[in-house]
Every structure is written in C-alpha cells, then in structure tokens.
Scaffold this motif. Structure first.
Motif, mmCIF file in Angstrom:
data_model
loop_
_atom_site.group_PDB
_atom_site.id
_atom_site.type_symbol
_atom_site.label_atom_id
_atom_site.label_comp_id
_atom_site.label_asym_id
_atom_site.label_seq_id
_atom_site.Cartn_x
_atom_site.Cartn_y
_atom_site.Cartn_z
ATOM 1 N N TYR A 25 0.842 -1.194 0.000
ATOM 2 C CA TYR A 25 0.000 0.000 0.000
ATOM 3 C C TYR A 25 0.879 1.246 0.000
ATOM 4 O O TYR A 25 1.936 1.265 0.620
ATOM 5 C CB TYR A 25 -0.902 -0.002 1.247
ATOM 6 N N VAL A 26 0.418 2.262 -0.706
ATOM 7 C CA VAL A 26 1.162 3.508 -0.830
ATOM 8 C C VAL A 26 0.254 4.671 -0.451
ATOM 9 O O VAL A 26 -0.915 4.710 -0.860
ATOM 10 C CB VAL A 26 1.644 3.726 -2.282
ATOM 11 N N GLU A 27 0.807 5.606 0.309
ATOM 12 C CA GLU A 27 0.088 6.829 0.646
ATOM 13 C C GLU A 27 0.987 8.014 0.321
ATOM 14 O O GLU A 27 2.186 7.997 0.634
ATOM 15 C CB GLU A 27 -0.251 6.880 2.136
ATOM 16 N N TYR A 28 0.400 9.014 -0.309
ATOM 17 C CA TYR A 28 1.128 10.245 -0.589
ATOM 18 C C TYR A 28 0.138 11.404 -0.614
ATOM 19 O O TYR A 28 -0.785 11.422 -1.433
ATOM 20 C CB TYR A 28 1.873 10.173 -1.924
ATOM 21 N N ASN A 29 0.320 12.350 0.281
ATOM 22 C CA ASN A 29 -0.460 13.582 0.281
ATOM 23 C C ASN A 29 -1.969 13.324 0.183
ATOM 24 O O ASN A 29 -2.670 13.958 -0.607
ATOM 25 C CB ASN A 29 0.013 14.485 -0.865
ATOM 26 N N GLY A 30 -2.448 12.371 0.965
ATOM 27 C CA GLY A 30 -3.877 12.061 0.988
ATOM 28 C C GLY A 30 -4.348 11.120 -0.110
ATOM 29 O O GLY A 30 -5.487 10.681 -0.105
ATOM 30 N N LYS A 31 -3.493 10.797 -1.052
ATOM 31 C CA LYS A 31 -3.823 9.849 -2.126
ATOM 32 C C LYS A 31 -3.319 8.469 -1.723
ATOM 33 O O LYS A 31 -2.298 8.333 -1.055
ATOM 34 C CB LYS A 31 -3.164 10.247 -3.448
ATOM 35 N N LYS A 32 -4.042 7.437 -2.157
ATOM 36 C CA LYS A 32 -3.671 6.067 -1.802
ATOM 37 C C LYS A 32 -3.728 5.176 -3.030
ATOM 38 O O LYS A 32 -4.553 5.389 -3.927
ATOM 39 C CB LYS A 32 -4.619 5.507 -0.744
ATOM 40 N N ALA A 33 -2.861 4.165 -3.040
ATOM 41 C CA ALA A 33 -2.865 3.184 -4.122
ATOM 42 C C ALA A 33 -2.418 1.839 -3.579
ATOM 43 O O ALA A 33 -1.703 1.753 -2.574
ATOM 44 C CB ALA A 33 -1.951 3.620 -5.269
ATOM 45 N N LEU A 34 -2.842 0.816 -4.258
ATOM 46 C CA LEU A 34 -2.485 -0.562 -3.951
ATOM 47 C C LEU A 34 -1.667 -1.061 -5.137
ATOM 48 O O LEU A 34 -2.116 -0.986 -6.281
ATOM 49 C CB LEU A 34 -3.763 -1.375 -3.783
ATOM 50 N N VAL A 42 -0.657 -0.776 -10.654
ATOM 51 C CA VAL A 42 -1.658 -0.316 -9.696
ATOM 52 C C VAL A 42 -2.862 -1.250 -9.755
ATOM 53 O O VAL A 42 -3.426 -1.477 -10.828
ATOM 54 C CB VAL A 42 -2.093 1.129 -10.004
ATOM 55 N N LEU A 43 -3.239 -1.793 -8.606
ATOM 56 C CA LEU A 43 -4.432 -2.627 -8.508
ATOM 57 C C LEU A 43 -5.659 -1.780 -8.193
ATOM 58 O O LEU A 43 -6.771 -2.100 -8.625
ATOM 59 C CB LEU A 43 -4.257 -3.679 -7.414
ATOM 60 N N GLN A 44 -5.437 -0.725 -7.422
ATOM 61 C CA GLN A 44 -6.554 0.101 -6.973
ATOM 62 C C GLN A 44 -6.013 1.450 -6.531
ATOM 63 O O GLN A 44 -4.890 1.548 -6.054
ATOM 64 C CB GLN A 44 -7.235 -0.603 -5.803
ATOM 65 N N GLY A 45 -6.807 2.489 -6.698
ATOM 66 C CA GLY A 45 -6.424 3.816 -6.250
ATOM 67 C C GLY A 45 -5.607 4.559 -7.296
ATOM 68 O O GLY A 45 -5.491 4.122 -8.437
ATOM 69 N N ALA A 46 -5.025 5.666 -6.861
ATOM 70 C CA ALA A 46 -4.244 6.501 -7.779
ATOM 71 C C ALA A 46 -3.281 7.383 -7.002
ATOM 72 O O ALA A 46 -3.540 7.743 -5.849
ATOM 73 C CB ALA A 46 -5.176 7.365 -8.616
ATOM 74 N N PRO A 48 -0.345 10.821 -7.840
ATOM 75 C CA PRO A 48 0.139 11.728 -8.875
ATOM 76 C C PRO A 48 1.188 11.022 -9.741
ATOM 77 O O PRO A 48 1.924 10.156 -9.264
ATOM 78 C CB PRO A 48 0.754 12.883 -8.081
ATOM 79 N N SER A 49 1.258 11.395 -10.992
ATOM 80 C CA SER A 49 2.111 10.715 -11.969
ATOM 81 C C SER A 49 3.566 10.591 -11.515
ATOM 82 O O SER A 49 4.166 9.521 -11.608
ATOM 83 C CB SER A 49 2.049 11.456 -13.310
ATOM 84 N N ARG A 50 4.137 11.675 -11.034
ATOM 85 C CA ARG A 50 5.549 11.647 -10.615
ATOM 86 C C ARG A 50 5.781 10.651 -9.484
ATOM 87 O O ARG A 50 6.721 9.857 -9.513
ATOM 88 C CB ARG A 50 5.991 13.049 -10.188
ATOM 89 N N GLN A 51 4.920 10.684 -8.479
ATOM 90 C CA GLN A 51 5.069 9.783 -7.335
ATOM 91 C C GLN A 51 4.825 8.333 -7.752
ATOM 92 O O GLN A 51 5.505 7.426 -7.272
ATOM 93 C CB GLN A 51 4.130 10.188 -6.198
ATOM 94 N N LEU A 52 3.883 8.111 -8.646
ATOM 95 C CA LEU A 52 3.635 6.756 -9.119
ATOM 96 C C LEU A 52 4.868 6.200 -9.834
ATOM 97 O O LEU A 52 5.253 5.058 -9.605
ATOM 98 C CB LEU A 52 2.422 6.710 -10.046
ATOM 99 N N LYS A 53 5.499 6.999 -10.653
ATOM 100 C CA LYS A 53 6.723 6.558 -11.344
ATOM 101 C C LYS A 53 7.814 6.199 -10.345
ATOM 102 O O LYS A 53 8.515 5.195 -10.517
ATOM 103 C CB LYS A 53 7.219 7.640 -12.303
ATOM 104 N N LEU A 54 7.956 7.008 -9.293
ATOM 105 C CA LEU A 54 8.953 6.720 -8.257
ATOM 106 C C LEU A 54 8.643 5.404 -7.551
ATOM 107 O O LEU A 54 9.527 4.569 -7.340
ATOM 108 C CB LEU A 54 9.010 7.860 -7.235
ATOM 109 N N VAL A 55 7.383 5.209 -7.191
ATOM 110 C CA VAL A 55 6.977 3.989 -6.483
ATOM 111 C C VAL A 55 7.199 2.752 -7.354
ATOM 112 O O VAL A 55 7.722 1.732 -6.889
ATOM 113 C CB VAL A 55 5.510 4.079 -6.023
#
Length: 86
Positions: A25-34, A42-46, A48-55
């Motif tokens: 699970y990932v949390e960043y600035n109130g946004k969450k993703a699985l 990404v299985l679920q959630g979203a 921001p593009s930059r943070q998703l690329k880093l993760v």
C-alpha cells in the motif's frame, strides 16, 4: 499495518494476513494506491504521476525484498525495512 519504507513523502506499508496477489500500500499527500508486487502495476487507487513513477521504479528495484516481506507478513512475522529511493 507496518511501514516498510518512507521516501519523498511517500509511505509504503504492508498488511498482515492480506490475500493474493502479493501487494503493498502507498500513501502520498492524501492519495492512496495498492500496488501489485509481481506485475508492478496499480491494482486500486491513484497517485500523482511523478510519485507513481517513483513507487513503481522502487518496486522493481526491491521486488525480491518486497516478496520476502510478503512471506513474512503471511506468517505473522515482523517485516523488514526496505531502503528508500534516494
């Protein structure tokens, strides 16, 4: 839900007794993703593009360690910290 990494304001956690597929699970600035560990997607959630690329890059680098933690979590054992992206 133990925190296994923290970098650039991105918090990575993993649940004990979670179900397949292996995930974290990932949390960043109130946004969450699985995130799926094996397919690195990404299985679920979203996020921001930059943070998703880093993760996703971090996931590829630490895929073996993430799978080790997944197995530990299934057994109810303490999880290992994983180095942050720097």
């Amino acid at each position: 839900m133990p925190e296994i990494a923290l970098f650039y304001g991105i918090r990575i956690t993993m649940y004990y007794d979670d179900h397949n597929p292996p995930r974290f699970y990932v949390e960043y600035n109130g946004k969450k993703a699985l995130i799926d560990i094996n397919d690195v997607c990404v299985l679920q959630g979203a996020l921001p593009s930059r943070q998703l690329k880093l993760v996703l890059a971090w996931c590829v680098i630490h895929q073996d360690e993430l799978m080790q933690n997944w197995e530990l979590a299934k057994d109810g054992k303490p999880l290992n910290r994983i180095n942050p992206l720097v």
